[in-house]
Write a protein that holds these residues in place. Sequence first.
Motif, PDB file in Angstrom:
ATOM      1  N   UNK A  17     -21.259 -62.589  28.052  1.00  0.00           N
ATOM      2  CA  UNK A  17     -22.649 -63.010  27.922  1.00  0.00           C
ATOM      3  C   UNK A  17     -23.565 -61.842  28.237  1.00  0.00           C
ATOM      4  N   UNK A  18     -24.564 -61.644  27.402  1.00  0.00           N
ATOM      5  CA  UNK A  18     -25.546 -60.584  27.626  1.00  0.00           C
ATOM      6  C   UNK A  18     -26.810 -61.183  28.216  1.00  0.00           C
ATOM      7  N   UNK A  19     -27.291 -60.583  29.261  1.00  0.00           N
ATOM      8  CA  UNK A  19     -28.555 -60.993  29.861  1.00  0.00           C
ATOM      9  C   UNK A  19     -29.696 -60.266  29.146  1.00  0.00           C
ATOM     10  N   UNK A  20     -30.912 -60.769  29.246  1.00  0.00           N
ATOM     11  CA  UNK A  20     -32.044 -60.095  28.594  1.00  0.00           C
ATOM     12  C   UNK A  20     -32.133 -58.625  29.005  1.00  0.00           C
ATOM     13  N   UNK A  21     -32.421 -57.781  28.042  1.00  0.00           N
ATOM     14  CA  UNK A  21     -32.621 -56.344  28.202  1.00  0.00           C
ATOM     15  C   UNK A  21     -31.343 -55.545  28.457  1.00  0.00           C
ATOM     16  N   UNK A  22     -30.181 -56.184  28.382  1.00  0.00           N
ATOM     17  CA  UNK A  22     -28.928 -55.452  28.554  1.00  0.00           C
ATOM     18  C   UNK A  22     -28.540 -54.756  27.264  1.00  0.00           C
ATOM     19  N   UNK A  23     -27.729 -53.710  27.404  1.00  0.00           N
ATOM     20  CA  UNK A  23     -27.178 -53.011  26.251  1.00  0.00           C
ATOM     21  C   UNK A  23     -25.740 -53.474  26.038  1.00  0.00           C
ATOM     22  N   UNK A  24     -25.155 -53.052  24.912  1.00  0.00           N
ATOM     23  CA  UNK A  24     -23.742 -53.367  24.676  1.00  0.00           C
ATOM     24  C   UNK A  24     -22.861 -52.790  25.786  1.00  0.00           C
ATOM     25  N   UNK A  25     -23.193 -51.599  26.276  1.00  0.00           N
ATOM     26  CA  UNK A  25     -22.414 -50.991  27.353  1.00  0.00           C
ATOM     27  C   UNK A  25     -22.505 -51.818  28.629  1.00  0.00           C
ATOM     28  N   UNK A  26     -23.706 -52.187  29.021  1.00  0.00           N
ATOM     29  CA  UNK A  26     -23.886 -52.964  30.251  1.00  0.00           C
ATOM     30  C   UNK A  26     -23.194 -54.319  30.154  1.00  0.00           C
ATOM     31  N   UNK A  27     -23.284 -54.938  28.991  1.00  0.00           N
ATOM     32  CA  UNK A  27     -22.626 -56.228  28.787  1.00  0.00           C
ATOM     33  C   UNK A  27     -21.114 -56.074  28.917  1.00  0.00           C
ATOM     34  N   UNK A  28     -20.567 -55.007  28.345  1.00  0.00           N
ATOM     35  CA  UNK A  28     -19.127 -54.758  28.435  1.00  0.00           C
ATOM     36  C   UNK A  28     -18.698 -54.517  29.872  1.00  0.00           C
ATOM     37  N   UNK A  29     -19.466 -53.734  30.606  1.00  0.00           N
ATOM     38  CA  UNK A  29     -19.118 -53.463  32.003  1.00  0.00           C
ATOM     39  C   UNK A  29     -19.155 -54.739  32.835  1.00  0.00           C
ATOM     40  N   UNK A  30     -20.181 -55.558  32.641  1.00  0.00           N
ATOM     41  CA  UNK A  30     -20.279 -56.825  33.379  1.00  0.00           C
ATOM     42  C   UNK A  30     -19.166 -57.789  32.972  1.00  0.00           C
ATOM     43  N   UNK A  31     -18.706 -57.685  31.722  1.00  0.00           N
ATOM     44  CA  UNK A  31     -17.665 -58.581  31.223  1.00  0.00           C
ATOM     45  C   UNK A  31     -16.253 -58.082  31.467  1.00  0.00           C
ATOM     46  N   UNK A  32     -16.096 -56.907  32.075  1.00  0.00           N
ATOM     47  CA  UNK A  32     -14.766 -56.381  32.380  1.00  0.00           C
ATOM     48  C   UNK A  32     -13.983 -55.927  31.164  1.00  0.00           C
ATOM     49  N   UNK A  33     -14.665 -55.391  30.175  1.00  0.00           N
ATOM     50  CA  UNK A  33     -14.018 -54.939  28.941  1.00  0.00           C
ATOM     51  C   UNK A  33     -13.292 -53.620  29.200  1.00  0.00           C
ATOM     52  N   UNK A  34     -11.996 -53.596  28.918  1.00  0.00           N
ATOM     53  CA  UNK A  34     -11.216 -52.369  29.060  1.00  0.00           C
ATOM     54  C   UNK A  34     -11.619 -51.365  27.983  1.00  0.00           C
ATOM     55  N   UNK A  35     -11.725 -50.092  28.374  1.00  0.00           N
ATOM     56  CA  UNK A  35     -12.019 -49.037  27.421  1.00  0.00           C
ATOM     57  C   UNK A  35     -13.479 -48.653  27.340  1.00  0.00           C
ATOM     58  N   UNK A  36     -14.366 -49.431  27.952  1.00  0.00           N
ATOM     59  CA  UNK A  36     -15.782 -49.079  28.034  1.00  0.00           C
ATOM     60  C   UNK A  36     -16.034 -48.646  29.470  1.00  0.00           C
ATOM     61  N   UNK A  37     -16.417 -47.381  29.642  1.00  0.00           N
ATOM     62  CA  UNK A  37     -16.553 -46.830  30.988  1.00  0.00           C
ATOM     63  C   UNK A  37     -18.016 -46.615  31.378  1.00  0.00           C
ATOM     64  N   UNK A  38     -18.797 -46.040  30.491  1.00  0.00           N
ATOM     65  CA  UNK A  38     -20.206 -45.800  30.790  1.00  0.00           C
ATOM     66  C   UNK A  38     -20.401 -44.778  31.896  1.00  0.00           C
ATOM     67  N   UNK A  39     -19.653 -43.701  31.843  1.00  0.00           N
ATOM     68  CA  UNK A  39     -19.677 -42.685  32.892  1.00  0.00           C
ATOM     69  C   UNK A  39     -21.081 -42.166  33.191  1.00  0.00           C
ATOM     70  N   UNK A  40     -21.893 -41.952  32.167  1.00  0.00           N
ATOM     71  CA  UNK A  40     -23.220 -41.359  32.373  1.00  0.00           C
ATOM     72  C   UNK A  40     -24.260 -42.395  32.786  1.00  0.00           C
ATOM     73  N   UNK A  41     -23.880 -43.647  32.855  1.00  0.00           N
ATOM     74  CA  UNK A  41     -24.820 -44.680  33.266  1.00  0.00           C
ATOM     75  C   UNK A  41     -25.791 -45.116  32.190  1.00  0.00           C
ATOM     76  N   UNK A  42     -25.551 -44.695  30.965  1.00  0.00           N
ATOM     77  CA  UNK A  42     -26.383 -45.159  29.865  1.00  0.00           C
ATOM     78  C   UNK A  42     -27.439 -44.185  29.394  1.00  0.00           C
ATOM     79  N   UNK A  43     -27.262 -42.890  29.677  1.00  0.00           N
ATOM     80  CA  UNK A  43     -28.282 -41.916  29.261  1.00  0.00           C
ATOM     81  C   UNK A  43     -27.864 -41.120  28.023  1.00  0.00           C
ATOM     82  N   UNK A  44     -26.878 -41.614  27.304  1.00  0.00           N
ATOM     83  CA  UNK A  44     -26.472 -41.024  26.031  1.00  0.00           C
ATOM     84  C   UNK A  44     -25.951 -39.601  26.191  1.00  0.00           C
ATOM     85  N   UNK A  45     -25.069 -39.394  27.191  1.00  0.00           N
ATOM     86  CA  UNK A  45     -24.563 -38.037  27.377  1.00  0.00           C
ATOM     87  C   UNK A  45     -23.051 -37.948  27.555  1.00  0.00           C
ATOM     88  N   UNK A  46     -22.321 -39.068  27.356  1.00  0.00           N
ATOM     89  CA  UNK A  46     -20.880 -38.966  27.585  1.00  0.00           C
ATOM     90  C   UNK A  46     -20.028 -39.647  26.516  1.00  0.00           C
TER      91      UNK A  46
END
Length: 105
Positions: A17-46
């Motif tokens: 489930x995606x909450x308002x204003x979340x990105x696909x990365x944030x939704x994946x991290x909250x949902x425990x999706x394997x393979x999505x890490x988001x090392x840079x925290x969402x600043x488009x650098x990794x």
Amino acid sequence: MPKITYVQQDGVAVTADALPLMTLMETALMGGVDGIVGTCGGICSCATCHVWVDGEWADRLAPPGAEEADMIEGLAHRRPESRLGCQVPVNEALDGLVVRVPPAE
């Protein structure tokens, strides 16, 4: 609340489930999706949030910006449907979106 389905590298689908204003990365991290890490925290650098958007959904997304396009260009597993999850905001229109998690870079 939009539901996004992530098909992990092992083929197992996880719907989150995606909450308002979340990105696909944030939704994946909250949902425990394997393979999505988001090392840079969402600043488009990794690109550790790289996903392939299923074809029927690709036209519903705004095209990648220049910075995202440059990051995608350098990926070994890029495809025309490649996106960085941190750059794709989720909204109600994306309810039911399916994305695939490519092999790790």
